[in-house]
Design a protein around this motif. Structure first.
Motif, mmCIF file in Angstrom:
data_model
loop_
_atom_site.group_PDB
_atom_site.id
_atom_site.type_symbol
_atom_site.label_atom_id
_atom_site.label_comp_id
_atom_site.label_asym_id
_atom_site.label_seq_id
_atom_site.Cartn_x
_atom_site.Cartn_y
_atom_site.Cartn_z
ATOM 1 N N UNK A 405 7.559 9.313 2.585
ATOM 2 C CA UNK A 405 6.274 9.400 3.044
ATOM 3 C C UNK A 405 5.218 9.568 2.097
ATOM 4 N N UNK A 406 5.310 8.728 1.187
ATOM 5 C CA UNK A 406 4.505 8.558 -0.083
ATOM 6 C C UNK A 406 3.296 8.078 0.070
ATOM 7 N N UNK A 407 2.010 8.740 0.111
ATOM 8 C CA UNK A 407 0.819 7.706 -0.033
ATOM 9 C C UNK A 407 0.634 7.087 -1.136
ATOM 10 N N UNK A 408 0.145 5.984 -1.228
ATOM 11 C CA UNK A 408 -0.214 5.423 -2.422
ATOM 12 C C UNK A 408 0.654 4.229 -2.680
ATOM 13 N N UNK A 409 1.510 3.737 -1.624
ATOM 14 C CA UNK A 409 2.056 2.403 -1.652
ATOM 15 C C UNK A 409 1.229 1.134 -1.649
ATOM 16 N N UNK A 410 0.042 1.314 -0.911
ATOM 17 C CA UNK A 410 -0.754 0.368 -0.360
ATOM 18 C C UNK A 410 -0.917 -1.012 -1.318
ATOM 19 N N UNK A 411 -1.541 -0.987 -2.442
ATOM 20 C CA UNK A 411 -1.784 -1.908 -3.303
ATOM 21 C C UNK A 411 -0.585 -2.622 -4.085
ATOM 22 N N UNK A 412 0.306 -1.710 -4.364
ATOM 23 C CA UNK A 412 1.665 -2.212 -4.987
ATOM 24 C C UNK A 412 2.537 -2.860 -3.879
ATOM 25 N N UNK A 413 2.740 -2.488 -2.744
ATOM 26 C CA UNK A 413 3.231 -3.244 -1.631
ATOM 27 C C UNK A 413 2.628 -4.502 -1.407
ATOM 28 N N UNK A 414 1.127 -4.365 -1.180
ATOM 29 C CA UNK A 414 0.457 -5.659 -1.166
ATOM 30 C C UNK A 414 0.900 -6.710 -2.228
ATOM 31 N N UNK A 415 0.770 -6.344 -3.563
ATOM 32 C CA UNK A 415 1.175 -7.228 -4.505
ATOM 33 C C UNK A 415 2.600 -7.897 -4.432
ATOM 34 N N UNK A 416 3.667 -6.862 -3.988
ATOM 35 C CA UNK A 416 5.012 -7.321 -3.989
ATOM 36 C C UNK A 416 5.150 -8.565 -2.698
ATOM 37 N N UNK A 417 4.267 -8.130 -1.475
ATOM 38 C CA UNK A 417 4.445 -8.803 -0.377
ATOM 39 C C UNK A 417 3.691 -10.168 -0.794
ATOM 40 N N UNK A 418 2.521 -10.209 -1.450
ATOM 41 C CA UNK A 418 1.787 -11.402 -1.741
ATOM 42 C C UNK A 418 2.567 -12.439 -2.624
ATOM 43 N N UNK A 419 3.205 -11.599 -3.510
ATOM 44 C CA UNK A 419 4.190 -12.873 -4.571
ATOM 45 C C UNK A 419 5.452 -13.276 -3.753
#
Ligand SMILES: Cc1ncc(C[n+]2csc(CCOP(=O)(O)OP(=O)(O)O)c2C)c(N)n1
Ligand SMILES: [Mg+2]
Length: 540
Positions: A405-419
């Motif tokens: 339940x860690x907040x803060x995944x947003x932009x990191x997950x987004x980068x991994x997803x886009x790549x």
């Protein structure tokens, strides 16, 4: 066959990484890891860099989760590694095969007070499957290979290596062992057959399928087992979308009716944790199917808990030859409950309220999202609503932070997803509180031409905390944020674009502009701060 490789520590590491299917690195610069950059740069191996190490680890985790292959984060010594620890811990809870390579102060003068000198292992060992310092340059390929094999062996998870400065800067030649592959763990046939008999003989069975079903590439086997035994299927985590929503055995909303009425609950590839009432389903017998013996619960005693390769176990269930009870009425009853809940949800998703309620945002998003869009949740109540109103129609399209339940995944997950998926829609659903943890990494996305859409549910509060605190104490503290803050202009300032939406009717056109923008685009939706997600347990 063993190949021979020669070069500095970074080159030896890269050779082993590539041999094991690693295709990119996520990082934030630091001198201790320069040789890894030098090797990658010379080999045209993609390097994505970020503004906070947590984003590097979360990006690596998204790659691991979505593509079922190892993700790599490279972190500099000391603070680089410690900033990555929440990411490693999330990967540990999510069984994500992430390799973190850390720099490390020089071993030859250890204890003299070098810059960023600290022993990472005692910190990371509890949240990784394997953590090791590699003291000799020619040992790097072996260590990288062994770490990646450990990461990919069910029950999967993160691994950590650090290289003292002189290890990674020195030159050596070394053996490059061929990847050994991961053997499928054979389940105990007797346990599998007891599970099959129990499910087939049940009057009202239910399956709940979680992330390891996707990670273990067992989605097809899950479907075969459900169809052969005619069992309704609910999902969580990366298991979502395993059955298409229109499948007669796919359920999402009738969970309460299912779990209170079931006589056998089959939980596959997910722990019996708080998300599943800690495995207590009243009088129902529990079958817990896990991908490794280590995943058997110790706090409850299921009727049977087969452990091993999920494809083998689920295929064996599908092939069960004995008698089976008829579940037609049970499935029909659940379908009535499901349809009623769906009708209620549809009304909420269409509601024209002022201020906007989160349900309406999801109603609009359902129209805007393609079936293969990746949706990422980072926030409190706003993301609970996403779980309720969005129905992933394909597996491997839903990224939530998982049970840590860690907040803060947003932009990191987004980068991994886009790549991972350059051609798909990537949509981050973010609370305004959650935005504070990673929004600066929009700069990394802009600079590296990685467009994503960010939809902020902006209620001006830490909603998931404010409402419960108020209910518990009659007042709340530390739960307010600036109301109506312009998170969209933050993204514009960082080189992206965005807009603020206050009226429900404006949502659809705003989302269209966002998905057409071709740059990171934030739709800042002002939502009703009095709206609280209805939940039974309010502690998170
Ligand atoms: C790193 C971290 N810090 C704190 C929390 C506790 N927490 C869980 S949800 C939440 C509120 C989130 O607020 P926001 O992102 O604005 O979403 P909202 O609930 O308002 O929709 C907090 C503080 C957490 N889960 N993770
Ligand atoms: Mg909020």
């Amino acid at each position: 066959m063993t190949e021979r490789v020669e070069g500095h520590g970074g080159e030896l590491a890269l050779a082993a990484l590539r041999a094991h299917g690693v295709r990119e690195m996520f990082t934030l610069s630091g001198g201790h890891v320069f040789p890894l950059y030098d090797a990658a740069h010379k080999a045209d191996f993609p390097i994505y860099d970020v503004r906070h190490e947590q984003s590097a680890v979360f990006a690596a985790e998204a790659v691991a989760k979505l593509q079922r292959r190892p993700g790599l984060a490279v972190l500099t010594a000391g603070p680089g590694v410690t900033n990555g620890i929440s990411g490693m811990t999330s990967a540990f809870f999510n069984a994500s095969p992430v390799l973190v390579l850390g720099g490390r102060a020089p071993a030859f003068r250890w204890g003299s007070g070098s810059l960023q000198e600290m022993d990472h292992l005692p910190l990371v060992a509890p949240v990784t499957k394997h953590a090791e310092t590699v003291f000799s340059t020619d040992d790097i390929p072996r260590a990288v290979g062994a770490a990646l094999t450990a990461a990919l062996t069910p029950h999967r998870g993160p691994v950590f290596l650090d290289f003292p400065l002189e290890t990674v800067f020195s030159v050596a030649d070394a053996d490059l062992p061929a990847p050994s592959g991961v053997d499928a763990v054979e389940p105990d046939p007797d346990e599998v057959s007891r599970a099959a008999t129990l499910i087939a003989g049940a009057q009202r069975p239910v399956i709940i399928a979680g992330s390891d079903v996707y990670a273990g590439d067992a989605v097809a086997a899950l479907r075969e087992a459900a169809e052969a035994l005619q069992v309704p299927v609910f999902t969580n985590g990366m298991g979502r979308g395993s059955l298409p929503p229109e499948h007669p055995l796919a359920f999402a909303k009738a969970r309460r009716a299912a779990l209170s009425g079931a006589d056998v609950v089959v939980v596959v590839g997910t722990p019996l944790d708080f998300r599943l009432s800690f495995g207590d389903f009243g009088d129902a017998k529990v079958v817990h199917i896990v991908d490794a013996p280590s995943q058997r619960a110790t706090h409850v005693q299921p009727a049977v808990a087969p452990a091993g390769d999920l494809r083998l176990i689920l295929s064996a269930l599908a092939d069960h030859a004995g008698d089976r009870a008829d579940h037609t009425d049970w499935i029909a009853d659940l379908r009535v409950a499901e349809d009623a809940a769906k009708a209620r949800d549809a009304a909420e998703m269409a509601a024209e309220t002022d201020p906007i309620r989160p349900a309406r945002i999801y109603g609009e998003l359902r129209r805007a999202l393609a079936p293969d869009a990746i949706t990422i949740g980072d926030g409190g109540d706003f993301v609970s609503y996403a779980g309720r109103y969005l129905e992933p129609s394909q597996p491997g399209t839903w990224l939530d932070p998982g049970p840590y339940g860690c907040l803060g995944t947003g932009m990191g997950y987004a980068m991994g997803a886009r790549v991972s998926h350059p051609d798909r829609q990537i949509c981050v659903l973010m609370g305004d509180g959650a935005a504070g943890f990673s929004l600066m990494d929009v700069e990394s996305l802009v600079r590296q031409k990685l467009p994503v859409v960010i939809v902020v549910g902006n209620n001006g509060i830490w909603g998931l905390e404010k409402h419960p605190m108020k209910a518990m104490y009659g007042y709340d503290v530390a739960a307010d944020l600036q109301p109506e803050l312009r998170y969209d202009t933050v993204v514009s300032a960082l080189g992206g674009a965005g807009e603020t939406v206050a009226k429900a009717a404006d949502l659809g056109p705003a989302l269209k502009r966002a998905f057409d923008a071709g740059v990171p685009y934030l739709v800042n939706v002002l939502t009703d701060p009095t709206d609280a997600y209805p939940r039974s347990s309010n502690l998170a």
